[in-house]
Design an enzyme around this catalytic site. Structure first.
Site, PDB file in Angstrom:
ATOM      1  CD  GLU A   1       0.153  -3.089 -12.225  1.00  0.00           C
ATOM      2  OE1 GLU A   1      -0.874  -3.677 -11.847  1.00  0.00           O
ATOM      3  OE2 GLU A   1       1.292  -3.455 -11.895  1.00  0.00           O
TER       4      GLU A   1
ATOM      5  CE  LYS B   1       6.043  -9.228 -13.398  1.00  0.00           C
ATOM      6  NZ  LYS B   1       4.763  -9.852 -13.730  1.00  0.00           N
TER       7      LYS B   1
ATOM      8  CG  HIS C   1       3.104  18.719  11.650  1.00  0.00           C
ATOM      9  ND1 HIS C   1       3.292  19.884  12.359  1.00  0.00           N
ATOM     10  CD2 HIS C   1       1.812  18.364  11.836  1.00  0.00           C
ATOM     11  CE1 HIS C   1       2.166  20.200  12.980  1.00  0.00           C
ATOM     12  NE2 HIS C   1       1.244  19.299  12.678  1.00  0.00           N
TER      13      HIS C   1
ATOM     14  N   GLY D   1      -5.552  -8.169 -11.501  1.00  0.00           N
ATOM     15  CA  GLY D   1      -4.862  -8.261 -10.208  1.00  0.00           C
ATOM     16  C   GLY D   1      -5.162  -7.085  -9.298  1.00  0.00           C
ATOM     17  NE  ARG D   2      -4.260  -1.984 -13.101  1.00  0.00           N
ATOM     18  CZ  ARG D   2      -3.715  -2.738 -14.048  1.00  0.00           C
ATOM     19  NH1 ARG D   2      -2.948  -3.760 -13.707  1.00  0.00           N
ATOM     20  NH2 ARG D   2      -3.917  -2.485 -15.322  1.00  0.00           N
TER      21      ARG D   2
ATOM     22  CE  LYS E   1      -5.990 -12.723 -13.566  1.00  0.00           C
ATOM     23  NZ  LYS E   1      -6.365 -11.612 -14.423  1.00  0.00           N
TER      24      LYS E   1
ATOM     25  CD  GLU F   1       8.456  -9.936  -6.987  1.00  0.00           C
ATOM     26  OE1 GLU F   1       7.927 -10.816  -7.696  1.00  0.00           O
ATOM     27  OE2 GLU F   1       8.687  -8.784  -7.393  1.00  0.00           O
TER      28      GLU F   1
END
Ligand code: F6P
Length: 531
Positions: free
Chosen positions: A358, A500, A389, A272-273, A210, A216
């Protein structure tokens, strides 16, 4: 007139729910079905091809009435209207929150501004269509004239999780000759291992960000650029046909060297999400085709319309949000689990972790005060039957109560009748066993199942693009309802900024002298010595 700012804890419904919680230990879910034979029908609701059974909850009729009253006494109705109208409800960033506009149709608009917004979205989606069609047809060629066989989406958070989940969930519809890969982590082992397996001549990289500033993503992008140069001698690969940019910040993408006609833009008001519906979803459109992508948008729109128009007591996102509030604020559940009985939804819990945690992991109210009640839930999960399991032991016999959302598709064309019958049988057996429990044989306390463990069960007719879209929009709106009742801003994410900044300090030229706590300094020097 009461000019005290809204707080959920000052509503009459909150006090009633506190009273109800103090005697909630008396609620026996299984008995509620005996006293009300209509309970399964009464506590269920349908939207399109999604059916929610919420009857297996620690919920009496009067608690349900109080929860609905909480929604009525909150700001939910006005907040919902404000969000869909495009008001700047993301107050700390002074932005509108309009992901629903990404799936709206012209007939949903009530004025000229909304018409114009929808028209702009349609133009941006047309670019997604043109690009994905070209790639799927084999008309998008790499720098040596070869057809694209592999797409690498480089992005993180919302620029990764949504598209990655959608491509996995909708695998049934995937293009047979185009492989879609996702690189998010700054851990170089991820991208370097993938690139070794790819042919640069037939690889396209989608830089999904965005902001186009994310550390990263830019580091992974540089590694990909270097790979093109090292393997096929292609300099400045970011300016070739091997790169596209997906962003709300085209200026940054242009400055990075992406050709303007290879930048697919979306609006600043898409969080963003919440961005898989925008050009960030290019990988989805490439994988399943734009027509199917549009069906995903249509499913989300169906949920948007339901959320806006259905009465609160049959409104699926509202119901799920209120149950979450009941468990976390009043019954003090420490976490909540999402267990899809569908391996293609393996990534759903991680996607929902960003969406929910978030958005609602906040401790400051919209009035700028610290909250004095719990907010965002801790969400986790895994697919069934695998989870059975692994951690189901704790769900059945542990000391904690974890409310669960079970999710499954009634039909699955990728499976067969035998497998699917066993899969669904297991899911139904689990939710039933969690509710009914079992007494222990004499002297064998370890075989005691307390039962009375709550769950929702959400059945999709099948995992189609449309139903997948509706499912994701359902959780988006559930998170919105909770944030609204908690009086927090669900649309910023200031909590990620400090880490950050400190990473940049640690990685900067002055790292040796930077002010860090003694433990971090010791770790830093231990790592330096070990290298
Ligand atoms: O740091 C958190 C975050 O801002 C998320 O909200 C977002 O989805 C992610 O980083 C990636 O951001 P971008 O798409 O701008 O690279």
């Amino acid at each position: 007139m009461n000019d005290k700012p809204y707080s959920p804890t000052s509503t009459p419904a909150w006090s009633n729910l506190q009273d109800a919680a103090s005697s909630a230990a008396d609620i026996n879910i299984a008995e509620l079905f005996t006293t009300n034979p209509q309970r399964a029908e009464q506590y269920s609701t349908t939207v399109g091809e999604l059916y929610l059974d919420f009857s297996k909850n620690l919920l009496s009729d009067s608690i349900w009435t109080d929860l609905l009253a909480l929604a009525e006494q909150s700001q939910l109705r006005s907040h919902r209207a404000a969000m869909f109208a495009g008001d700047n409800i993301n107050s700390t960033e002074n932005r509108a929150v309009l992901h629903a506009a990404l799936r709206a149709e012209p007939q949903d608009a009530s004025g000229n501004a909304e018409q114009a917004r929808i028209a702009k979205v349609k133009t941006q989606l047309q670019a997604v269509k043109n690009t994905s069609d070209k790639i799927r047809r084999g008309d998008w060629l790499g720098s040596t004239g070869k057809v694209i066989t592999d797409l690498v989406n480089i992005g993180i958070g919302g620029s990764d999780l949504g598209p990655k989940l959608a491509c996995a969930a909708l695998e049934e519809f995937a293009h047979p000759e185009i492989n879609v890969h996702f690189i998010s982590n700054v851990d170089g082992a991820e991208i370097l291992t993938l690139l070794k397996k790819l042919d640069p001549e037939t690889t396209l990289v989608a830089l999904a960000s965005k902001t186009f500033t994310t550390q990263e993503t830019l580091l992974n992008a540089q590694t990909a650029i270097d790979w093109f140069e090292k393997t096929i001698g292609l300099k400045n690969a970011q300016s070739s046909s091997h790169f596209v940019g997906l962003t709300a910040n085209p200026a940054n993408a242009i400055a990075y060297g992406i050709p303007e006609n290879q930048i697919l833009e979306f609006a600043e008001w898409v969080g963003g999400r919440y961005s898989l519906w925008s050009s960030i979803g290019l990988s989805i459109a490439i994988s399943i085709g734009f027509e199917q992508f549009e069906k995903m948008l249509a499913g989300a729109r169906e949920m948007d319309l339901h959320f806006q128009n259905a009465p609160l007591d049959s409104n699926m996102p509202v119901i799920m949000a209120l149950l979450g509030i009941w468990y976390s604020n009043f019954l003090k559940a420490e976490s909540t689990a999402v267990i899809p009985y569908c391996e293609r939804l393996l990534l759903l819990p991680s996607y929902l972790q960003q969406l929910d945690m978030e958005s609602n992991g906040k401790a400051t109210t919209l009035n700028g005060e610290p909250v004095d009640y719990d907010t965002g839930a801790i969400l986790w999960g895994q697919t069934g039957t695998n989870g059975q399991h692994a951690f189901f032991q704790l769900l059945h016999q542990g000391t904690r109560t974890v409310p669960i959302d079970f999710i499954a598709a009634a039909k699955d064309d990728l499976s067969n009748d035998n497998h699917h019958r066993v899969l669904l049988g297991n899911m139904l057996a689990q939710s039933s066993a969690l509710m009914t429990g079992q007494t222990a044989p004499e002297g064998q306390q370890y075989r005691y199942y307390p039962g009375n463990k709550p769950s929702n069960t959400l059945i999709l007719n099948r995992l189609s693009p449309k139903n997948f879209g509706a499912l994701i929009a359902l959780y988006e709106h559930k998170v919105f309802v909770q944030g609204s009742i908690w009086n927090i801003n669900s649309f910023d994410q200031w909590g990620v900024e400090l880490g950050k900044k400190m990473a940049n300090e640690l990685l900067g030229d002055n790292a040796e002298t930077a002010e860090f706590d003694p433990s971090t300094k010791a770790l830093f020097s231990h790592i330096a010595k070990s290298n």
